[in-house]
Design an enzyme around this catalytic site. Sequence first.
Site, PDB file in Angstrom:
ATOM      1  CB  SER B 126      10.918  11.733  -2.275  1.00  0.00           C
ATOM      2  OG  SER B 126       9.996  12.060  -1.592  1.00  0.00           O
ATOM      3  CD  GLU B 242      -4.246   5.744   8.163  1.00  0.00           C
ATOM      4  OE1 GLU B 242      -3.259   4.618   7.800  1.00  0.00           O
ATOM      5  OE2 GLU B 242      -4.322   5.697   9.326  1.00  0.00           O
TER       6      GLU B 242
END
Lengths: 322, 375, 308
Positions: B126, B242
């Site tokens: 970010s 995942e």
Amino acid sequence: MTIFRDISETRELVDSFTRPAQSLFPVARLREDAAGENARWANMVEMGWLAIGLPEGSGGVGLTLLEEALAAQTFGRHLLSSNYPATVLAADASLRSGWQDLAASLLDGSRRAALARRSADEGTIVVFDAEPGDVLVVITSSGVDMFDAAAIAAHDSVHWASEVSLAKRAKPLLSVASPDLAAKAQLIVAGMLAGIASECRDRAVEYAKVREQFGQPIGAFQAVKHHCANMAITAHAARELVSFAALSLVEQAPESEHLAMAALNLALRAARDNAGLNIQIHGGMGFSDECDAHLFLKAARILNAAVGGIDSTRQSLMASVQ
Amino acid sequence: MPSDDLAQFRAEARSWLHANTPAHSAPLDGPDSRTFVLDWQRCMYEGGWAGLTWPSEYGGRSLSVAQQIVWFEEYARCGAPSTHNASFVGINHAGPTIIACGSVEQKAFHLPKILSGEVIWCQGFSEPGAGSDLASLRTKGRIEGDEIVIDGQKIWSSYADIGDYQELLIRTDPESTRHKGLTWLICPMDLPGITVRPIKTMAGPAKFCEVFYDQVRVPIRESVVGGIGEGWKTAMATLSFERGTASLALQISLVGKVEQLAADCIDPFVAPRLADLRADAAALKAMSYSFALSSEHGTPGAEGSLIRLYFAELAKRASDLAVDLYGIGSPELAGEHGWAFEFLDAYSETIAGGTAEIQRNIIGERVLGLPRGKA
Amino acid sequence: MDFEQNENQTAILGGLEQLIAGLQVEAPKEGVLVAFSTRLDAELEASGFLDIAREAEFTLLDSALVVERLARLPVSAEVAFSALVGPLFPTDTVQRPFALVTANPLSPARFLTVARTLLVDKGDELLVIDVDPSQVEEVESLFAYPYGKLASLEGMAVRRMGADLATGVRRRWRLALAVEGSGLMQSAIDTVIEHVTNRYQFNRPLGSFQAIQHRLATAAGTQQSARWLALRAAWSDSEADCALAASYLQDSIPTIVYDLHQFCGAMGLTLEFPLHFWTYRLKAMLGDLGGSSAQARAAAIATWQDAA
């Protein structure tokens, strides 16, 4: 066996076993031909759907509560009436009590059952979707009480609840106190409610894809999209908890009774919320009698009343804390 | 796995955890937290309990999902340190990305260090102008010979102040926009030109950091993972394997906390909310177990977003209720790990790693197939 | 109902604005959790704004408008109890600032670290305790107000007052929650609107996304409802209205606080961003007097008990 197993195959099996519901019980039937519903009951008998969890020797299919709870989700999607859980429970209770004839008549369709709730002073009983001749089934915290009802009036609504007088403190015909019957009752109703929640999500999403306003499908607008996402979360949670609870009961895992009550609590909220949002997404159409959306809301409400309301599940969940 | 063997596995896990779970609770930020996390990781490694979700060829144990569930149940039962600490990025994100896309040398160098508790990893994704819209990131990397020179800024990098390495996503093609022209690289945090500023959060700890890069030089061969310009694809690589077990410890622990609240509840006004919360927690357990088990032998479905969001919102409701139940000033609320901290920290759950609003967009578009809006 | 301010109210609020402007009240620049302004508290006490409900020409509603305006500031002062509960006591019989607790005098309470009087609502009686500051322990709290608790009542004057006064204090406590809460909500919403107007992602302001717009619209509706319920309660000073306003406020807090923080993203999680100065105070109010259910019950009893 263990509860840590993937039940996708069982789910597929039950889906194919109950797939005929699409053609035998299309939701639109309740709008187009409500009067024909009684006659359709014979399908339940023919397909063996009243006896999924009963042993083969007693005329059942010989599967377990897991399959029964998964099937209930399909039946909920198709808005089978509350006669379905009532009859399944009545047949089971009758067998457990050695009332073979009554069980047989319920399983062969010659008699039917309806859910009911007693008033606090036990002077009246509210019956749901009941026809004259139905045996009444009250789901209690410990199992099932059955009554023979006098003076049930016929109705022409799709769903209805009506009050019937009972002799003061009338004794039940049959009373079965059994934790696994109580859990079965909770899970079959929870399964139906989870099915209602799923079907409402699917119909809302479908509508959001095709209905256009302001030059695009309404599902492209974030507010609508997020409503749909919320319905998806709610429906998924209900479906998974019902299945997990059923699996836990079948495997006799610890806390499985807690899970059954938790499933009923969650599914009641899920059906109520998703039925409301489905109407909302359908806009003006959703409010009309021509759209099926309201049928899901009403069915959820009937089931809610028949199990004593969401607050009774809350009381049970707090009472059962270790 | 036959249930007898699973019972045996559970007994081993329980006994090891009982004997080894640290007695004192984890420091929440700073150098003390680094020491604590590395010590615990090393302890698990030496006990043979590290990298449970990693393939065995990379030092992991390749446990079945059922075993992972059992391990995390025992882990939560013993109150072992939260897996969402400074070890999280290394074990669950950077490590698996390197497994999926790294070179032989990168795997050989980095993976053992992560597993054995030698290093802490942080994430540099970010930026101040690129939060939910990560693809608009602007930190740039100029290619100079066999080096990349990095300039820019990242924010919300958890544990960057105590990290050894950072998984860093930058724009290496100056002409590119959005998802194209990005590169994923391994950035050592002790390089000249890197400045880290911890940010104090509303919950108290200063674990999120701003990181500034001023002409930071990294060697291409050692640092770039997945190829120059392939950064977006590399960043998404972990999604395909995942299994939803990374957060199992946290999820199971939340269910346990809700049960504790229920046991402590004597307030009739709070009881109905708590009843619903118990049901919601049971649903979380059902969904996470089912997701993990059903994805064991195939690509996981898109329900992961759903479960992640459900967990985040349940965590908020639970901590909200805990504050109401125990009351301000009560011992249960006080302290670094009390419910007041949990309550405030829970606000980050619906924001970090993809906000709830973005998750709902993802659910709407990818799970339900709803159309994207016109701009 | 007349929704326009009358002359008195315009004058009072104008004067208050001048005082606030003169003090240059600002959100603390550093990331702190508690933002209590001793200076503001002292100035307000000296100014007489907290006592207007005692004066013949002003009403409880006027006082509520003052409390609401002050609640919009990012720093707190002990305003609501002084302005709305204090006037129940004859002048000079009790000293502000006030702290209020239910049942147990040794429970933690907002403002007890600066309070001169602790009021303890024991249901059928009220304890009025002259606080000895040396007996007050500071309580660590994450909820923006200063909190303290008494180690013991030793050496402190404790007056026992009757049920009527206890009922009155409880009623005005509810009013205080409702009025202050509505002001806090307003500032919180204003802060968020500014943020979503200026924060861009995906090449557009956050506030142009429908999910955010709709939920903010809902929040604004909630705040307005809270406001008018609170002002009505201040106007009528009735049991039912005060309980209803407090119940509505407490009931609304979890959703509104969640949504407002959500819209501010990770920025809103930091102490540097001012949102928490209002939302934390809202959270601190949530459990007062038994929470929204208790208030709802009280409202129901006050409204329908006669009919029942």
